[in-house]
Design a protein around this motif. Structure first.
Motif, PDB file in Angstrom:
ATOM      1  N   GLY A 151      56.677  70.337 113.028  1.00  0.00           N
ATOM      2  CA  GLY A 151      55.992  70.867 111.844  1.00  0.00           C
ATOM      3  C   GLY A 151      56.601  70.379 110.549  1.00  0.00           C
ATOM      4  N   ALA A 152      56.871  71.310 109.679  1.00  0.00           N
ATOM      5  CA  ALA A 152      57.442  71.001 108.364  1.00  0.00           C
ATOM      6  C   ALA A 152      58.966  71.099 108.455  1.00  0.00           C
ATOM      7  CB  ALA A 152      56.910  71.959 107.320  1.00  0.00           C
ATOM      8  N   TYR A 153      59.591  70.060 109.004  1.00  0.00           N
ATOM      9  CA  TYR A 153      61.036  70.070 109.177  1.00  0.00           C
ATOM     10  C   TYR A 153      61.745  69.658 107.894  1.00  0.00           C
ATOM     11  CZ  TYR A 153      60.606  65.012 109.720  1.00  0.00           C
ATOM     12  OH  TYR A 153      60.320  63.696 109.520  1.00  0.00           O
ATOM     13  N   ASP A 154      62.977  70.065 107.768  1.00  0.00           N
ATOM     14  CA  ASP A 154      63.811  69.711 106.623  1.00  0.00           C
ATOM     15  C   ASP A 154      64.677  68.510 107.012  1.00  0.00           C
ATOM     16  OD1 ASP A 154      65.282  69.645 104.298  1.00  0.00           O
ATOM     17  OD2 ASP A 154      66.434  71.454 104.743  1.00  0.00           O
ATOM     18  N   VAL A 155      64.538  67.417 106.289  1.00  0.00           N
ATOM     19  CA  VAL A 155      65.274  66.191 106.601  1.00  0.00           C
ATOM     20  C   VAL A 155      66.776  66.434 106.554  1.00  0.00           C
ATOM     21  CG1 VAL A 155      65.747  63.834 105.824  1.00  0.00           C
ATOM     22  CG2 VAL A 155      63.417  64.702 105.795  1.00  0.00           C
ATOM     23  N   LEU A 156      67.237  67.221 105.599  1.00  0.00           N
ATOM     24  CA  LEU A 156      68.671  67.482 105.495  1.00  0.00           C
ATOM     25  C   LEU A 156      69.196  68.251 106.705  1.00  0.00           C
ATOM     26  CD1 LEU A 156      69.037  68.254 101.692  1.00  0.00           C
ATOM     27  CD2 LEU A 156      69.466  66.115 102.907  1.00  0.00           C
ATOM     28  N   ASP A 157      68.385  69.147 107.260  1.00  0.00           N
ATOM     29  CA  ASP A 157      68.788  69.857 108.483  1.00  0.00           C
ATOM     30  C   ASP A 157      68.922  68.881 109.646  1.00  0.00           C
ATOM     31  OD1 ASP A 157      68.941  72.338 107.298  1.00  0.00           O
ATOM     32  OD2 ASP A 157      66.940  72.957 107.934  1.00  0.00           O
ATOM     33  N   VAL A 158      68.007  67.948 109.742  1.00  0.00           N
ATOM     34  CA  VAL A 158      68.055  66.942 110.814  1.00  0.00           C
ATOM     35  C   VAL A 158      69.315  66.084 110.671  1.00  0.00           C
ATOM     36  CG1 VAL A 158      66.924  64.925 111.830  1.00  0.00           C
ATOM     37  CG2 VAL A 158      65.559  66.878 111.080  1.00  0.00           C
ATOM     38  N   LEU A 159      69.606  65.657 109.448  1.00  0.00           N
ATOM     39  CA  LEU A 159      70.780  64.815 109.218  1.00  0.00           C
ATOM     40  C   LEU A 159      72.072  65.582 109.479  1.00  0.00           C
ATOM     41  CD1 LEU A 159      69.619  62.876 106.037  1.00  0.00           C
ATOM     42  CD2 LEU A 159      69.583  62.117 108.422  1.00  0.00           C
ATOM     43  N   HIS A 160      72.098  66.863 109.122  1.00  0.00           N
ATOM     44  CA  HIS A 160      73.280  67.677 109.396  1.00  0.00           C
ATOM     45  C   HIS A 160      73.476  67.840 110.911  1.00  0.00           C
ATOM     46  CE1 HIS A 160      76.531  70.339 108.416  1.00  0.00           C
ATOM     47  NE2 HIS A 160      76.040  71.235 109.260  1.00  0.00           N
ATOM     48  N   THR A 161      72.400  68.051 111.633  1.00  0.00           N
ATOM     49  CA  THR A 161      72.480  68.131 113.091  1.00  0.00           C
ATOM     50  C   THR A 161      73.005  66.816 113.655  1.00  0.00           C
ATOM     51  OG1 THR A 161      70.659  69.705 113.173  1.00  0.00           O
ATOM     52  CG2 THR A 161      71.151  68.519 115.209  1.00  0.00           C
ATOM     53  N   LEU A 162      72.552  65.704 113.100  1.00  0.00           N
ATOM     54  CA  LEU A 162      72.997  64.385 113.551  1.00  0.00           C
ATOM     55  C   LEU A 162      74.507  64.219 113.402  1.00  0.00           C
ATOM     56  CD1 LEU A 162      72.390  61.479 114.501  1.00  0.00           C
ATOM     57  CD2 LEU A 162      72.018  60.904 112.093  1.00  0.00           C
TER      58      LEU A 162
END
Length: 74
Positions: free
Chosen positions: A23-34
């Motif tokens: 859906g409407a994911y937050d790019v910064l959350d994805v990068l932090h998870t990475l």
């Protein structure tokens, strides 16, 4: 306790990353998870992700510690 192989840990990291892309994911959350997964998989003490802005300046976009922000200053 069952120990995981490196391959299963990498697979689990990819699953975790793809789960954040809904859906409407937050790019910064994805990068932090990475960066968090990189620390775990590579047995590092910390990780940071720097990206260049349009003018070529590096900016910290995700980090597991405050020390990574020192790299941006340097």
């Amino acid at each position: 306790m069952v120990s995981q192989t490196r391959a299963s840990m990498v697979s689990a990291a990819f699953v975790k990353l793809t789960d954040t892309l809904v859906g409407a994911y937050d790019v910064l959350d994805v990068l932090h998870t990475l960066v968090e997964e990189c620390v775990e998989l590579l047995d590092a003490s910390a990780a940071g992700l720097l990206l260049a802005d349009p003018s070529g300046e590096l900016q910290v976009v995700a980090s597991t510690s405050e020390e990574s922000y020192l790299v941006e200053v340097l």
